[in-house]
Design a protein around this motif. Structure first.
Motif, mmCIF file in Angstrom:
data_model
loop_
_atom_site.group_PDB
_atom_site.id
_atom_site.type_symbol
_atom_site.label_atom_id
_atom_site.label_comp_id
_atom_site.label_asym_id
_atom_site.label_seq_id
_atom_site.Cartn_x
_atom_site.Cartn_y
_atom_site.Cartn_z
ATOM 1 N N PRO A 34 -18.859 -10.421 -4.953
ATOM 2 C CA PRO A 34 -17.965 -9.391 -5.030
ATOM 3 C C PRO A 34 -16.516 -9.607 -4.936
ATOM 4 O O PRO A 34 -15.849 -8.921 -5.418
ATOM 5 C CB PRO A 34 -18.379 -8.566 -3.685
ATOM 6 C CG PRO A 34 -19.835 -8.910 -3.464
ATOM 7 C CD PRO A 34 -19.704 -10.515 -3.908
ATOM 8 N N TRP A 35 -16.112 -10.576 -4.328
ATOM 9 C CA TRP A 35 -14.653 -11.020 -4.306
ATOM 10 C C TRP A 35 -14.137 -11.467 -5.616
ATOM 11 O O TRP A 35 -13.276 -10.794 -6.182
ATOM 12 C CB TRP A 35 -14.556 -12.344 -3.449
ATOM 13 C CG TRP A 35 -13.138 -12.533 -3.327
ATOM 14 C CD1 TRP A 35 -12.204 -11.974 -2.704
ATOM 15 C CD2 TRP A 35 -12.488 -13.531 -4.074
ATOM 16 N NE1 TRP A 35 -10.965 -12.519 -2.761
ATOM 17 C CE2 TRP A 35 -11.056 -13.520 -3.745
ATOM 18 C CE3 TRP A 35 -12.837 -14.704 -5.012
ATOM 19 C CZ2 TRP A 35 -10.127 -14.483 -4.174
ATOM 20 C CZ3 TRP A 35 -12.012 -15.367 -5.701
ATOM 21 C CH2 TRP A 35 -10.660 -15.326 -5.200
ATOM 22 N N ILE A 36 -15.059 -12.047 -6.600
ATOM 23 C CA ILE A 36 -14.780 -12.589 -7.960
ATOM 24 C C ILE A 36 -14.713 -11.338 -8.735
ATOM 25 O O ILE A 36 -13.844 -10.958 -9.444
ATOM 26 C CB ILE A 36 -15.641 -13.466 -8.417
ATOM 27 C CG1 ILE A 36 -15.478 -14.856 -7.597
ATOM 28 C CG2 ILE A 36 -15.537 -13.750 -9.984
ATOM 29 C CD1 ILE A 36 -16.545 -15.834 -8.067
ATOM 30 N N VAL A 50 -11.393 -7.166 -11.458
ATOM 31 C CA VAL A 50 -11.264 -5.639 -11.645
ATOM 32 C C VAL A 50 -9.775 -5.378 -11.396
ATOM 33 O O VAL A 50 -9.325 -4.523 -12.137
ATOM 34 C CB VAL A 50 -12.097 -4.560 -10.969
ATOM 35 C CG1 VAL A 50 -11.771 -3.389 -11.098
ATOM 36 C CG2 VAL A 50 -13.509 -5.058 -11.599
ATOM 37 N N THR A 51 -9.184 -5.611 -10.345
ATOM 38 C CA THR A 51 -7.677 -5.298 -10.114
ATOM 39 C C THR A 51 -6.853 -6.036 -11.073
ATOM 40 O O THR A 51 -5.996 -5.556 -11.353
ATOM 41 C CB THR A 51 -7.413 -5.878 -8.525
ATOM 42 O OG1 THR A 51 -7.761 -7.171 -8.317
ATOM 43 C CG2 THR A 51 -8.091 -4.988 -7.627
ATOM 44 N N GLN A 52 -7.159 -7.062 -11.550
ATOM 45 C CA GLN A 52 -6.279 -7.988 -12.388
ATOM 46 C C GLN A 52 -6.467 -7.094 -13.922
ATOM 47 O O GLN A 52 -5.347 -6.998 -14.463
ATOM 48 C CB GLN A 52 -6.478 -9.205 -13.027
ATOM 49 C CG GLN A 52 -6.524 -10.280 -11.610
ATOM 50 C CD GLN A 52 -5.062 -10.189 -11.375
ATOM 51 O OE1 GLN A 52 -3.968 -10.488 -12.204
ATOM 52 N NE2 GLN A 52 -4.661 -10.409 -10.132
ATOM 53 N N TRP A 53 -7.396 -6.577 -14.390
ATOM 54 C CA TRP A 53 -7.596 -5.692 -15.452
ATOM 55 C C TRP A 53 -6.736 -4.610 -15.265
ATOM 56 O O TRP A 53 -6.268 -3.955 -16.233
ATOM 57 C CB TRP A 53 -9.043 -5.760 -15.686
ATOM 58 C CG TRP A 53 -9.552 -4.691 -16.897
ATOM 59 C CD1 TRP A 53 -9.101 -4.922 -18.064
ATOM 60 C CD2 TRP A 53 -9.815 -3.362 -16.757
ATOM 61 N NE1 TRP A 53 -9.596 -3.859 -18.898
ATOM 62 C CE2 TRP A 53 -9.989 -2.711 -18.217
ATOM 63 C CE3 TRP A 53 -10.482 -2.548 -15.620
ATOM 64 C CZ2 TRP A 53 -10.589 -1.604 -18.188
ATOM 65 C CZ3 TRP A 53 -10.723 -1.277 -15.916
ATOM 66 C CH2 TRP A 53 -10.957 -0.668 -17.362
ATOM 67 N N LYS A 54 -6.996 -3.868 -14.203
ATOM 68 C CA LYS A 54 -6.050 -2.623 -13.895
ATOM 69 C C LYS A 54 -5.006 -2.860 -13.998
ATOM 70 O O LYS A 54 -3.981 -1.984 -14.558
ATOM 71 C CB LYS A 54 -6.733 -1.867 -12.681
ATOM 72 C CG LYS A 54 -7.834 -1.315 -12.885
ATOM 73 C CD LYS A 54 -8.268 -0.493 -11.671
ATOM 74 C CE LYS A 54 -9.558 0.339 -11.635
ATOM 75 N NZ LYS A 54 -9.968 0.813 -10.384
ATOM 76 N N LYS A 55 -4.261 -3.746 -13.427
ATOM 77 C CA LYS A 55 -2.960 -4.232 -13.350
ATOM 78 C C LYS A 55 -2.418 -4.254 -14.774
ATOM 79 O O LYS A 55 -1.154 -3.924 -14.901
ATOM 80 C CB LYS A 55 -2.643 -5.558 -12.309
ATOM 81 C CG LYS A 55 -1.344 -5.594 -11.987
ATOM 82 C CD LYS A 55 -0.860 -6.906 -11.075
ATOM 83 C CE LYS A 55 -1.950 -7.225 -10.298
ATOM 84 N NZ LYS A 55 -1.698 -8.515 -9.834
ATOM 85 N N ASN A 56 -3.110 -5.198 -15.390
ATOM 86 C CA ASN A 56 -2.831 -5.615 -16.830
ATOM 87 C C ASN A 56 -3.286 -4.567 -17.961
ATOM 88 O O ASN A 56 -3.188 -4.710 -18.934
ATOM 89 C CB ASN A 56 -2.868 -6.937 -17.026
ATOM 90 C CG ASN A 56 -2.145 -7.946 -15.996
ATOM 91 O OD1 ASN A 56 -1.195 -7.656 -15.728
ATOM 92 N ND2 ASN A 56 -2.887 -8.984 -15.898
#
Length: 88
Positions: free
Chosen positions: A19-21, A26-32
Motif C-alpha cells: 500500500p505504501w508503494i 498515486v500522490t506523484q501522479w496527482k501532483k504531476n
C-alpha cells in the motif's frame, strides 16, 4: 522461530509495503497530473500554427477551385468541404 518469521515478513510486505508503494505513486501522479507552463505555451504555439496552416490550405483550395473546378474528385466529401467553406 524461523517458521513464524516468514509469515510475519510476508504479512508486513503485503499490508505495509505494497500500500505504501501504491499510495506513493498515486500522490506523484496527482501532483504531476497537470500541464506545466511550458506545455501550455507549446500547445498555444501549435494551435496558432495549425490555424495558419488551415487558412493557407483554404486559400489554396479557393485558388484551385477558381482555376480548375474539377481538380478534386466528386465524392461525399464535397458536401463537407462546401459546408466548411460556408462556415469560414
Amino acid at each position: 522461530m524461523e517458521d513464524t518469521l516468514v509469515p510475519i515478513v510476508v504479512v508486513g510486505i503485503l499490508f505495509l509495503g505494497l500500500p505504501w508503494i501504491i499510495f506513493h505513486y498515486v500522490t506523484q501522479w496527482k501532483k504531476n497530473g497537470s500541464l506545466t507552463v511550458e506545455d501550455e505555451n507549446l500547445l498555444d504555439e501549435m494551435h496558432v500554427l495549425a490555424r495558419r496552416l488551415d487558412e493557407r490550405l483554404g486559400t489554396l483550395e479557393r485558388i484551385l477551385d477558381t482555376q480548375d473546378p474539377a481538380w478534386r474528385p466528386r465524392t461525399a466529401d464535397r458536401t463537407r468541404d462546401e459546408e466548411w467553406r460556408r462556415d469560414n
